[in-house]
Design a protein around this motif. Structure first.
Motif, PDB file in Angstrom:
ATOM      1  N   THR A  55       0.812  -1.216   0.000  1.00  0.00           N
ATOM      2  CA  THR A  55       0.000   0.000   0.000  1.00  0.00           C
ATOM      3  C   THR A  55       0.846   1.266   0.000  1.00  0.00           C
ATOM      4  OG1 THR A  55      -0.142  -0.080   2.412  1.00  0.00           O
ATOM      5  CG2 THR A  55      -1.941  -1.088   1.166  1.00  0.00           C
ATOM      6  N   LYS A  56       2.070   1.191   0.496  1.00  0.00           N
ATOM      7  CA  LYS A  56       2.917   2.375   0.577  1.00  0.00           C
ATOM      8  C   LYS A  56       3.670   2.669  -0.718  1.00  0.00           C
ATOM      9  CE  LYS A  56       3.694   2.287   5.528  1.00  0.00           C
ATOM     10  NZ  LYS A  56       4.688   2.198   6.596  1.00  0.00           N
ATOM     11  N   ASP A  57       4.021   1.647  -1.489  1.00  0.00           N
ATOM     12  CA  ASP A  57       4.820   1.863  -2.700  1.00  0.00           C
ATOM     13  C   ASP A  57       3.936   1.795  -3.940  1.00  0.00           C
ATOM     14  OD1 ASP A  57       6.895   2.318  -4.418  1.00  0.00           O
ATOM     15  OD2 ASP A  57       7.824   0.364  -4.184  1.00  0.00           O
ATOM     16  N   THR A  58       3.045   2.752  -4.079  1.00  0.00           N
ATOM     17  CA  THR A  58       2.189   2.802  -5.262  1.00  0.00           C
ATOM     18  C   THR A  58       2.917   3.454  -6.439  1.00  0.00           C
ATOM     19  OG1 THR A  58       1.265   4.903  -4.521  1.00  0.00           O
ATOM     20  CG2 THR A  58       0.070   2.895  -3.916  1.00  0.00           C
ATOM     21  N   LEU A  59       4.023   4.109  -6.176  1.00  0.00           N
ATOM     22  CA  LEU A  59       4.795   4.742  -7.235  1.00  0.00           C
ATOM     23  C   LEU A  59       5.352   3.701  -8.201  1.00  0.00           C
ATOM     24  CD1 LEU A  59       6.005   7.478  -8.244  1.00  0.00           C
ATOM     25  CD2 LEU A  59       8.036   6.881  -6.922  1.00  0.00           C
TER      26      LEU A  59
ATOM     27  N   ARG B 217      13.516  -3.695 -18.075  1.00  0.00           N
ATOM     28  CA  ARG B 217      12.882  -3.519 -16.772  1.00  0.00           C
ATOM     29  C   ARG B 217      11.534  -2.838 -16.948  1.00  0.00           C
ATOM     30  NH1 ARG B 217      18.684  -1.508 -15.254  1.00  0.00           N
ATOM     31  NH2 ARG B 217      19.529  -3.484 -14.528  1.00  0.00           N
ATOM     32  N   ASN B 218      10.620  -3.143 -16.028  1.00  0.00           N
ATOM     33  CA  ASN B 218       9.294  -2.542 -16.110  1.00  0.00           C
ATOM     34  C   ASN B 218       8.716  -2.420 -14.696  1.00  0.00           C
ATOM     35  OD1 ASN B 218       7.070  -1.399 -17.235  1.00  0.00           O
ATOM     36  ND2 ASN B 218       6.503  -3.153 -18.493  1.00  0.00           N
ATOM     37  N   ILE B 219       7.679  -1.593 -14.568  1.00  0.00           N
ATOM     38  CA  ILE B 219       6.980  -1.404 -13.298  1.00  0.00           C
ATOM     39  C   ILE B 219       5.483  -1.441 -13.554  1.00  0.00           C
ATOM     40  CG2 ILE B 219       8.811  -0.019 -12.264  1.00  0.00           C
ATOM     41  CD1 ILE B 219       7.049   2.466 -12.901  1.00  0.00           C
TER      42      ILE B 219
ATOM     43  N   THR C 248       7.548   6.601 -13.081  1.00  0.00           N
ATOM     44  CA  THR C 248       8.291   6.316 -14.306  1.00  0.00           C
ATOM     45  C   THR C 248       9.361   5.282 -14.025  1.00  0.00           C
ATOM     46  OG1 THR C 248       9.945   8.040 -13.928  1.00  0.00           O
ATOM     47  CG2 THR C 248       7.933   8.686 -15.097  1.00  0.00           C
ATOM     48  N   LEU C 249       9.864   4.710 -15.087  1.00  0.00           N
ATOM     49  CA  LEU C 249      10.911   3.710 -14.958  1.00  0.00           C
ATOM     50  C   LEU C 249      12.168   4.320 -14.316  1.00  0.00           C
ATOM     51  CD1 LEU C 249      11.150   0.728 -15.640  1.00  0.00           C
ATOM     52  CD2 LEU C 249      12.181   1.367 -17.807  1.00  0.00           C
TER      53      LEU C 249
END
Length: 160
Positions: A132-136, A148-150, A155-156
């Protein structure tokens, strides 16, 4: 001119007037500490999230290296290991040391879903409170080409 010693009640009155803090002074100090804490705590939590993410990126790199070694030995990412080999089959997602709970396992779950003969994608999915904290950034992925992808809103460049 001679100096006479102060009597006990005169000394107590002079010292008593100077001793201690007033309630206003104490409240000002508490307010300053509260403002500093309100500024510092969010910054601290962001640094913790970034540190956990960096550890997960390192672990994904370790998974990627494992998959490349596996490919070199077995000529495919999804091939059965050579007879007598102790290598784990990649589609069972080997448990590498970096994914242990003492390392990054409390914050990320690592998977290598269904590798093909010529490709794979290793994933690090945040779990627990980090989810829940790392929505970035969200889920971090890397494939056989090193791309690499997210899955998050950032942004990457912000996440890797």
């Amino acid at each position: 001119m001679t100096l006479r010693p102060l009597h006990r009640h005169e000394l107590a009155r002079r010292v008593g007037a100077q001793a201690g803090f007033s309630l206003i002074e104490l409240m000002v100090v508490v307010a300053i500490i509260a403002v500093l804490a309100a500024i510092a705590y969010p910054s601290y939590t962001q640094h913790v999230i970034k540190a956990n993410r960096s550890a997960a990126e390192g672990c994904l790199s370790e998974y990627s290296n494992y998959m490349e070694r596996y490919y070199t030995t077995n000529l495919g990412y999804n091939q059965q290991p050579a007879s007598g080999s102790t290598a784990a089959i990649p589609f069972s997602t080997p448990a590498l040391d970096c994914a242990a709970t003492s390392q990054t396992g409390n914050n990320y779950q690592y998977t290598v879903p269904a590798p093909s003969a010529t490709g794979y994608t290793a994933e690090a999915t945040p779990i627990g409170t980090l989810q829940t904290k790392d929505t970035l950034c969200g889920t971090l992925t890397i494939n056989q080409q090193g791309q690499r992808n997210i899955s998050g809103t950032g942004t990457l460049a912000q996440c890797w």
